[in-house]
Scaffold this motif. Structure first.
Motif, PDB file in Angstrom:
ATOM      1  N   THR A  88      -5.404   4.021   5.190  1.00  0.00           N
ATOM      2  CA  THR A  88      -4.460   3.770   5.520  1.00  0.00           C
ATOM      3  C   THR A  88      -4.124   1.413   5.688  1.00  0.00           C
ATOM      4  O   THR A  88      -3.281   0.766   5.585  1.00  0.00           O
ATOM      5  CB  THR A  88      -3.408   4.861   6.088  1.00  0.00           C
ATOM      6  OG1 THR A  88      -3.841   5.402   5.789  1.00  0.00           O
ATOM      7  CG2 THR A  88      -2.380   4.405   6.149  1.00  0.00           C
ATOM      8  N   ASP A 119     -13.265   4.751   7.003  1.00  0.00           N
ATOM      9  CA  ASP A 119     -11.883   5.035   7.902  1.00  0.00           C
ATOM     10  C   ASP A 119     -11.998   5.254   9.720  1.00  0.00           C
ATOM     11  O   ASP A 119     -10.979   5.995   9.576  1.00  0.00           O
ATOM     12  CB  ASP A 119     -11.713   6.136   7.011  1.00  0.00           C
ATOM     13  CG  ASP A 119     -12.573   7.509   6.694  1.00  0.00           C
ATOM     14  OD1 ASP A 119     -13.481   7.685   7.522  1.00  0.00           O
ATOM     15  OD2 ASP A 119     -12.398   8.594   7.141  1.00  0.00           O
ATOM     16  N   CYS A 174       0.850  -1.289   0.369  1.00  0.00           N
ATOM     17  CA  CYS A 174       0.121   0.314  -0.177  1.00  0.00           C
ATOM     18  C   CYS A 174       1.373   1.190  -0.363  1.00  0.00           C
ATOM     19  O   CYS A 174       1.447   1.064   0.883  1.00  0.00           O
ATOM     20  CB  CYS A 174      -1.032  -0.230   1.513  1.00  0.00           C
ATOM     21  SG  CYS A 174      -1.932  -0.930   1.530  1.00  0.00           S
ATOM     22  N   GLN A 224      -8.603  -0.212   0.958  1.00  0.00           N
ATOM     23  CA  GLN A 224      -7.598  -0.005   1.611  1.00  0.00           C
ATOM     24  C   GLN A 224      -7.041   0.243   0.136  1.00  0.00           C
ATOM     25  O   GLN A 224      -6.206   1.029  -0.493  1.00  0.00           O
ATOM     26  CB  GLN A 224      -6.078  -1.163   2.212  1.00  0.00           C
ATOM     27  CG  GLN A 224      -5.970  -0.924   3.759  1.00  0.00           C
ATOM     28  CD  GLN A 224      -4.720  -2.130   3.786  1.00  0.00           C
ATOM     29  OE1 GLN A 224      -5.148  -3.393   3.660  1.00  0.00           O
ATOM     30  NE2 GLN A 224      -4.063  -1.005   4.492  1.00  0.00           N
ATOM     31  N   VAL A 228       1.340   5.137   0.831  1.00  0.00           N
ATOM     32  CA  VAL A 228       0.898   6.551   1.915  1.00  0.00           C
ATOM     33  C   VAL A 228       2.202   7.517   1.419  1.00  0.00           C
ATOM     34  O   VAL A 228       2.856   7.387   1.555  1.00  0.00           O
ATOM     35  CB  VAL A 228       1.623   5.432   3.500  1.00  0.00           C
ATOM     36  CG1 VAL A 228       0.737   6.140   4.517  1.00  0.00           C
ATOM     37  CG2 VAL A 228       0.497   3.944   3.553  1.00  0.00           C
ATOM     38  N   GLY A 237      -8.249   3.499  -1.599  1.00  0.00           N
ATOM     39  CA  GLY A 237      -7.296   4.424  -0.533  1.00  0.00           C
ATOM     40  C   GLY A 237      -7.892   5.485   0.299  1.00  0.00           C
ATOM     41  O   GLY A 237      -8.165   6.081   0.732  1.00  0.00           O
ATOM     42  N   ARG A 247       2.946  10.912   3.977  1.00  0.00           N
ATOM     43  CA  ARG A 247       2.950  11.063   5.302  1.00  0.00           C
ATOM     44  C   ARG A 247       3.081  12.637   5.156  1.00  0.00           C
ATOM     45  O   ARG A 247       4.661  12.957   4.247  1.00  0.00           O
ATOM     46  CB  ARG A 247       4.364  10.917   6.012  1.00  0.00           C
ATOM     47  CG  ARG A 247       4.605  11.247   7.283  1.00  0.00           C
ATOM     48  CD  ARG A 247       5.405  10.115   8.105  1.00  0.00           C
ATOM     49  NE  ARG A 247       4.518   9.630   8.870  1.00  0.00           N
ATOM     50  CZ  ARG A 247       5.529   7.898   9.324  1.00  0.00           C
ATOM     51  NH1 ARG A 247       7.000   8.802   9.443  1.00  0.00           N
ATOM     52  NH2 ARG A 247       5.015   6.496   9.211  1.00  0.00           N
ATOM     53  N   GLU A 287      -1.313  10.746   7.834  1.00  0.00           N
ATOM     54  CA  GLU A 287      -0.824   9.829   6.314  1.00  0.00           C
ATOM     55  C   GLU A 287      -1.927   9.254   5.693  1.00  0.00           C
ATOM     56  O   GLU A 287      -3.084   9.153   6.931  1.00  0.00           O
ATOM     57  CB  GLU A 287      -0.485   8.803   7.386  1.00  0.00           C
ATOM     58  CG  GLU A 287       0.581   8.888   8.308  1.00  0.00           C
ATOM     59  CD  GLU A 287       1.386   7.487   8.569  1.00  0.00           C
ATOM     60  OE1 GLU A 287       0.873   6.280   8.630  1.00  0.00           O
ATOM     61  OE2 GLU A 287       2.847   7.105   9.078  1.00  0.00           O
ATOM     62  N   GLY A 291      -3.148   7.275   2.855  1.00  0.00           N
ATOM     63  CA  GLY A 291      -3.487   6.190   2.631  1.00  0.00           C
ATOM     64  C   GLY A 291      -3.626   6.663   0.158  1.00  0.00           C
ATOM     65  O   GLY A 291      -4.853   7.284   0.345  1.00  0.00           O
TER      66      GLY A 291
END
Length: 222
Positions: A175, A132, A34, A169, A36, A172, A38, A47, A49
């Motif tokens: 995360t 989420d 996946c 995931q 990610v 999106g 930041r 963070e 996804g």
């Protein structure tokens, strides 16, 4: 300067693999990968996804990361923007997974059992939650009460929650997979199976439970 290549992404081992400017690839023990990003927005770390590989390629992940960094530079919170979008509830995401996999499963009964297990054990707790917003403790509330006494059912429910969150995931919406390895240590151990117990049943009429004595056959010898 970017650090990853398509070959490195494909062959990356478990862990985090940095590409630069906050973008990294997270590889899980299951083999899933996946993307990610930041970021720091208003002094707070975010963070975000970006989807799973290979559906989201390295080039796609970099393009998405660029867009989010630009949004952050303009004073917007990319994660908040994303959450204001069409994030599905767990039940809605589960329906998408069901529809996607229905044709791959052996029978309609398999699909019905898959859905029924979530209907009985997951939807009452997390069905109406945006995916989420689901935490590890929420997943534990679904499976922990029956883990020691109905272990196989609990295992299947967890597996199906995990499957739904893996789909999230990939798109999106989340995360981390909150039904993943991170909750292993929080689940109770299975009850011990007694060992060394001897059967008290006796063979009927002197006949062994494993073999029957054949009638004596003469060999013609004295």
């Amino acid at each position: 300067m970017p650090q990853l290549t398509a070959a490195k992404v494909k062959n990356a081992g478990v862990g985090k693999h940095q590409d630069g400017q906050g973008l990294f690839l997270r590889v899980y023990e299951s083999g899933s990968r996946c993307w990610v990003l930041r970021l720091t927005v208003d002094g707070r770390r975010r963070e975000i996804g970006l989807g799973s590989w290979p559906k989201v390629s390295l080039a796609d992940a970099r393009a998405k990361a660029f867009e989010h960094r630009a949004a952050a530079a303009s004073g917007r919170d990319p994660l908040a923007d994303k959450r204001r979008g069409d994030v599905p509830t767990f039940r809605e995401a589960a329906k998408k997974v069901l529809d996607t996999n229905r044709g791959r499963w052996r029978s309609e009964r398999t699909a019905a059992l898959w859905w029924a297990s979530l209907e009985n054990h997951a939807f009452p707790i997390i069905g109406g939650m945006a995916v989420d917003r689901i935490s590890q403790s929420d997943v534990l509330r679904c499976v922990e009460p029956m883990w020691a006494t109905r272990t196989e059912t609990a295992r299947k429910v967890r597996q199906r929650i995990r499957m739904v969150l893996r789909w999230c995931q990939a798109h999106g919406y989340v995360t981390f997979n909150m039904a993943g390895e991170g909750i292993d240590g929080a689940l109770p151990a299975r009850p011990a199976t007694p060992h060394g117990m001897k059967s008290t049943s006796q063979p009927a009429s002197g006949i062994s439970l494993l073999t029957k004595r054949r009638p004596h056959q003469s060999t013609g010898c004295p």
